[in-house]
Write a protein that holds these residues in place. Structure first.
Motif, PDB file in Angstrom:
ATOM      1  N   LEU A 155       7.441  -4.955   6.197  1.00 52.87           N
ATOM      2  CA  LEU A 155       7.209  -3.642   5.535  1.00 52.87           C
ATOM      3  C   LEU A 155       8.593  -3.037   4.965  1.00 52.87           C
ATOM      4  O   LEU A 155       9.465  -2.901   6.045  1.00 52.87           O
ATOM      5  N   SER A 156       8.530  -2.134   3.951  1.00 55.00           N
ATOM      6  CA  SER A 156       9.309  -1.056   3.797  1.00 55.00           C
ATOM      7  C   SER A 156       8.941   0.082   4.672  1.00 55.00           C
ATOM      8  O   SER A 156       8.014   0.229   5.417  1.00 55.00           O
ATOM      9  N   PRO A 157      10.260   1.011   4.788  1.00 49.51           N
ATOM     10  CA  PRO A 157       9.956   2.240   5.622  1.00 49.51           C
ATOM     11  C   PRO A 157       8.710   2.929   5.189  1.00 49.51           C
ATOM     12  O   PRO A 157       7.948   3.603   5.863  1.00 49.51           O
ATOM     13  N   ALA A 158       8.284   3.209   3.992  1.00 47.36           N
ATOM     14  CA  ALA A 158       7.430   3.880   3.351  1.00 47.36           C
ATOM     15  C   ALA A 158       6.090   3.178   3.695  1.00 47.36           C
ATOM     16  O   ALA A 158       5.121   3.677   3.904  1.00 47.36           O
TER      17      ALA A 158
ATOM     18  N   VAL B 275       0.888  -1.269   0.082  1.00 45.32           N
ATOM     19  CA  VAL B 275       0.018  -0.029  -0.017  1.00 45.32           C
ATOM     20  C   VAL B 275       0.813   1.244  -0.028  1.00 45.32           C
ATOM     21  O   VAL B 275       2.045   1.151   0.129  1.00 45.32           O
ATOM     22  N   THR B 276       0.221   2.279  -0.270  1.00 39.47           N
ATOM     23  CA  THR B 276       0.968   3.527  -0.270  1.00 39.47           C
ATOM     24  C   THR B 276       0.559   4.489   0.669  1.00 39.47           C
ATOM     25  O   THR B 276      -0.508   4.428   1.408  1.00 39.47           O
ATOM     26  N   THR B 277       1.349   5.560   1.098  1.00 44.79           N
ATOM     27  CA  THR B 277       1.009   6.449   1.967  1.00 44.79           C
ATOM     28  C   THR B 277      -0.234   7.384   1.770  1.00 44.79           C
ATOM     29  O   THR B 277      -1.063   8.001   2.466  1.00 44.79           O
TER      30      THR B 277
ATOM     31  N   TRP C  58      14.718   1.665  10.383  1.00 43.37           N
ATOM     32  CA  TRP C  58      13.438   0.800  10.386  1.00 43.37           C
ATOM     33  C   TRP C  58      13.980  -0.670  10.674  1.00 43.37           C
ATOM     34  O   TRP C  58      14.752  -1.236   9.998  1.00 43.37           O
ATOM     35  N   GLY C  59      13.264  -1.250  11.519  1.00 42.19           N
ATOM     36  CA  GLY C  59      13.519  -2.720  11.903  1.00 42.19           C
ATOM     37  C   GLY C  59      14.287  -2.909  12.974  1.00 42.19           C
ATOM     38  O   GLY C  59      14.628  -3.683  13.758  1.00 42.19           O
ATOM     39  N   GLU C  60      15.003  -1.672  13.715  1.00 44.26           N
ATOM     40  CA  GLU C  60      15.749  -1.788  15.047  1.00 44.26           C
ATOM     41  C   GLU C  60      15.011  -1.627  16.130  1.00 44.26           C
ATOM     42  O   GLU C  60      14.637  -0.626  16.362  1.00 44.26           O
ATOM     43  N   VAL C  61      14.981  -2.918  16.711  1.00 41.39           N
ATOM     44  CA  VAL C  61      13.690  -2.678  17.756  1.00 41.39           C
ATOM     45  C   VAL C  61      14.481  -3.203  19.182  1.00 41.39           C
ATOM     46  O   VAL C  61      13.822  -3.676  20.025  1.00 41.39           O
TER      47      VAL C  61
END
Length: 450
Positions: A194-197, A74-76, A162-165
């Motif tokens: 998920l990609s960052p976007a 999906v997109t923003t 993104w992904g650093e948890v």
């Protein structure tokens, strides 16, 4: 565990990926917490063991919600809605030939599970909510544990990390602290899902939805399981669910991990198996959660006097055609029409709002304006009609709408979190014949079509 390769079904042109494992007589739809895609579930040993045991007793169905994992992105500019994720789940069940299934939802998976159970009581035999929540970031839920603050930090890392948890593992998975393989797995699962976007597009609906107003409409036998030492979402979340879902059972088990498949998950699975084997109840499928849309023409009496009977009839015919075309476009069902007003139902509030906005824009070409109201609540089906307090509430809301305006209840606003629909707060109102005070919202002009 015999597992099928990923397969796909389509929902309004969107591909939704799913898997099936096991061959038990009871179908069990598993909706995981957060971001875990189906391709990652079997690569974490504890999660694989969790699913393997379930598939020994049930036919286990898992799927990736649109925007996640193997399903279409999906997109923003076009983020998913909670109702679309419910449609994805229902489409998967239909694709695998499951007319009626039990649902096991973890944490934020409660949002989809609760809405599906309330909207489609005939399709949900049982509901199991493990470390579940009616809402993470809204009041008062945000103070029950550290999840809200943790998610705000996660939101801030989307663009660059993104992904650093790592910062969250001591909170939601304390037994995995120092486990490098789990740290790499959860990071990889988030990045594969998920990609960052896309993370930006789904973040609000995934973590900021609020289904508290849906809970009283759930009729399926419900078991709520919560770990006593869960600091991420404390047991207040589980107890709130039990207090607001009719007939729900609460079972507290030992453990500190919020993630159900970490730590000793034996007591959780024991409770699930006992509940699904022993709980049987006739569910009233004529009572269900739905979204109602009311519309009517502003100044209809003046228009009728100005046009005369014949002219007014022609205008009504054109108006009715526009409304019916919009209902067809957005999946609405016409329930009743009287004079210049329509009552329609929808499977979710976002599409009802989009429909109302489309009608508002289209009828201006006829030189008229309408007003509209959207509300989501429990209704009863009687001889093809719908009845109940939700219908009365929607009708009273419509009387508060201005010319060319769409108004909505607080319930609707909560359910469309993350959809991109913006609202203006119109304050608290008393609705004639409806108990209590109601906070009313209008669809923001900046978000309006036409």
């Amino acid at each position: 565990m015999a597992t099928t390769a990923p397969r796909y079904t389509k929902v309004a042109g969107v591909h939704v990926a799913y898997k099936v494992a096991g061959s038990g007589s009871t179908d069990l739809l598993v909706i995981p917490d957060g971001l875990i895609p189906i391709e990652a579930m079997e690569t974490e040993p504890s999660f694989a063991r969790f699913l393997r045991r379930l598939s020994g007793s049930f036919r286990v169905i898992t799927y990736d919600r649109r925007g996640m994992g193997l399903s279409d992105p999906v997109t923003t500019s076009d983020p998913p809605t909670l109702e679309q994720w419910v449609e994805d789940a229902e489409a998967v069940l239909s694709e695998v030939g499951s007319d009626r299934a039990a649902i096991l939802a973890m944490a934020e998976g409660t949002f989809v599970a609760a809405l599906l159970a309330a909207m489609r009581p005939e399709r949900v035999s049982h509901l199991v909510l493990v470390n579940g929540t009616p809402g993470v970031t809204a009041e008062p839920f945000r103070h029950w544990g550290v999840a809200a603050n943790t998610l705000e930090l996660l939101d801030e890392t989307i663009e660059q990390q993104w992904g650093e948890v790592d910062f969250g593992i001591p909170l939601f998975a304390p037994s995995a602290v120092g486990d490098a393989s789990y740290r790499e797995w959860i990071k990889g699962a988030a990045q594969r899902s998920l990609s960052p976007a896309t993370a930006n597009a789904v973040f609000d609906v995934l973590f900021r939805s609020d289904v508290r107003d849906v809970l009283p409409s759930i009729r399926a036998p419900t078991l709520v399981i919560h770990r006593s030492g869960n600091r991420y979402l404390t047991s207040e979340h589980g107890k709130y669910l039990v207090e607001h879902i009719p007939g729900a059972i609460y079972r507290e088990v030992e453990g500190a991990d919020h993630v159900p498949y970490l730590g000793d998950h034996g007591p959780i699975l024991d409770a699930v198996e006992d509940f699904l084997a022993g709980s049987r109840r006739i569910v009233d499928t004529d009572r269900f959660l739905t979204t109602v849309l009311f519309t009517d023409i502003v100044g209809s009496t003046e228009h009728a006097a100005r046009l005369g009977d014949h002219g007014w009839r022609l205008l009504l015919d054109d108006h009715n055609a526009i409304v019916r075309r919009a209902l067809a476009d957005y999946g609405g069902r016409e329930i009743d029409t009287a004079g210049d007003g329509f009552l329609a139902t929808f499977d979710g509030p976002a599409r009802a709002i989009h429909c109302a906005r489309a009608v508002c824009a289209a009828v201006r070409g006829l030189g008229i304006e309408i007003r509209a109201a959207v509300h989501t609540g429990e209704c009863e089906r009687v001889e093809g009609k719908i009845m109940g307090i939700a219908v009365h509430t929607g009708a009273r809301l419509a009387s508060l709408a201005g010319s060319g305006e769409v108004v909505a209840s607080h319930t609707v606003k909560d359910l469309v979190a993350g959809s991109g629909i913006a609202f203006d707060d119109r304050g608290l109102h008393e609705l004639r014949g409806v108990p209590g005070e109601w906070r009313i919202y209008a669809v923001a002009e900046s978000d309006f079509v036409g």
